[in-house]
Design an enzyme around this catalytic site. Structure first.
Site, PDB file in Angstrom:
ATOM      1  N   CYS A  57       0.856  -1.187   0.000  1.00 17.66           N
ATOM      2  CA  CYS A  57       0.000   0.000   0.000  1.00 17.66           C
ATOM      3  C   CYS A  57       0.891   1.236   0.000  1.00 17.66           C
ATOM      4  O   CYS A  57       1.774   1.372   0.842  1.00 17.66           O
ATOM      5  CB  CYS A  57      -0.890  -0.006   1.243  1.00 17.66           C
ATOM      6  SG  CYS A  57      -1.915   1.476   1.414  1.00 17.66           S
ATOM      7  N   CYS A  60       0.438   3.241   3.483  1.00 10.91           N
ATOM      8  CA  CYS A  60       0.924   2.775   4.791  1.00 10.91           C
ATOM      9  C   CYS A  60       2.031   1.735   4.720  1.00 10.91           C
ATOM     10  O   CYS A  60       2.614   1.392   5.745  1.00 10.91           O
ATOM     11  CB  CYS A  60      -0.233   2.245   5.630  1.00 10.91           C
ATOM     12  SG  CYS A  60      -0.877   0.641   5.073  1.00 10.91           S
ATOM     13  N   CYS A 106      -7.317  -1.203   1.632  1.00 12.74           N
ATOM     14  CA  CYS A 106      -6.215  -1.729   2.436  1.00 12.74           C
ATOM     15  C   CYS A 106      -6.760  -1.996   3.832  1.00 12.74           C
ATOM     16  O   CYS A 106      -7.378  -1.122   4.451  1.00 12.74           O
ATOM     17  CB  CYS A 106      -5.082  -0.702   2.499  1.00 12.74           C
ATOM     18  SG  CYS A 106      -3.781  -1.129   3.671  1.00 12.74           S
ATOM     19  N   CYS A 109      -5.043   0.581   6.605  1.00 10.93           N
ATOM     20  CA  CYS A 109      -5.326   2.021   6.689  1.00 10.93           C
ATOM     21  C   CYS A 109      -6.631   2.420   6.003  1.00 10.93           C
ATOM     22  O   CYS A 109      -6.995   3.592   5.999  1.00 10.93           O
ATOM     23  CB  CYS A 109      -4.162   2.832   6.126  1.00 10.93           C
ATOM     24  SG  CYS A 109      -3.932   2.686   4.338  1.00 10.93           S
ATOM     25  N   CYS A 131      -8.693  -5.336  -9.661  1.00 15.17           N
ATOM     26  CA  CYS A 131      -8.302  -4.268 -10.572  1.00 15.17           C
ATOM     27  C   CYS A 131      -7.847  -3.088  -9.703  1.00 15.17           C
ATOM     28  O   CYS A 131      -8.671  -2.406  -9.097  1.00 15.17           O
ATOM     29  CB  CYS A 131      -9.511  -3.913 -11.438  1.00 15.17           C
ATOM     30  SG  CYS A 131      -9.180  -2.671 -12.680  1.00 15.17           S
TER      31      CYS A 131
END
Length: 147
Positions: A57, A60, A106, A109, A131
């Site tokens: 991510c 984070c 995510c 976060c 996607c």
């Protein structure tokens, strides 16, 4: 693909104010990750990347996907058939734009990553296509890996 656990989505482990996120992220990253925007198709840096490694991510740093789960869907965004760990992402019903989709967040976060689709007939083990916006990810290449 129902999201029965959606009602009990845990709070994000990383909680920042919008201003703190704006300090950490570029305006383009903020628009996608924190405001559920979408980058233009075929413009992201990881759309066709074949480098071995981990996709984390961008907000984070949590591991989300691995290169072994990435495949060429030719849809304009990086596509994966499964998250690195089943609890790396949260799936949430998205009824925006007048259609029902499943948003991918995510788990750490709650940043917007993209959407997941299933039943499209791709020859993958899960028949799912995560996607994901390139701008939501940061590739951490495997040691010794080159593109």
């Amino acid at each position: 693909m129902s999201s029965d656990a959606e009602a009990s989505i845990p709070a994000p482990r990383i909680q920042l104010t919008p201003q703190e996120w704006r300090t950490r992220l570029s305006p383009e990253e903020y628009q996608v990750l924190r405001e559920a925007g979408t980058e233009r198709a075929f413009t992201g840096e990881y759309t066709d990347t074949e480098t071995e490694g981990v996709y984390a991510c961008r907000a984070c740093g949590s591991e989300l996907f691995r290169s072994g789960e990435k495949f060429h869907s030719h849809c304009g965004w990086p596509s994966f058939f499964d998250p690195a760990e089943s609890d790396a992402v949260i799936l949430k019903t998205d009824d925006s734009l007048g259609m029902r989709r499943v948003e991918v967040l995510c788990a750490n976060c709650h940043s917007h990553l993209g959407h997941v689709f299933e039943g499209e007939g791709y020859p993958t083990p899960t028949d799912k296509r995560y996607c994901i916006n390139s701008i939501s990810l940061r590739l951490q290449p495997a040691e010794g890996s080159t593109n």
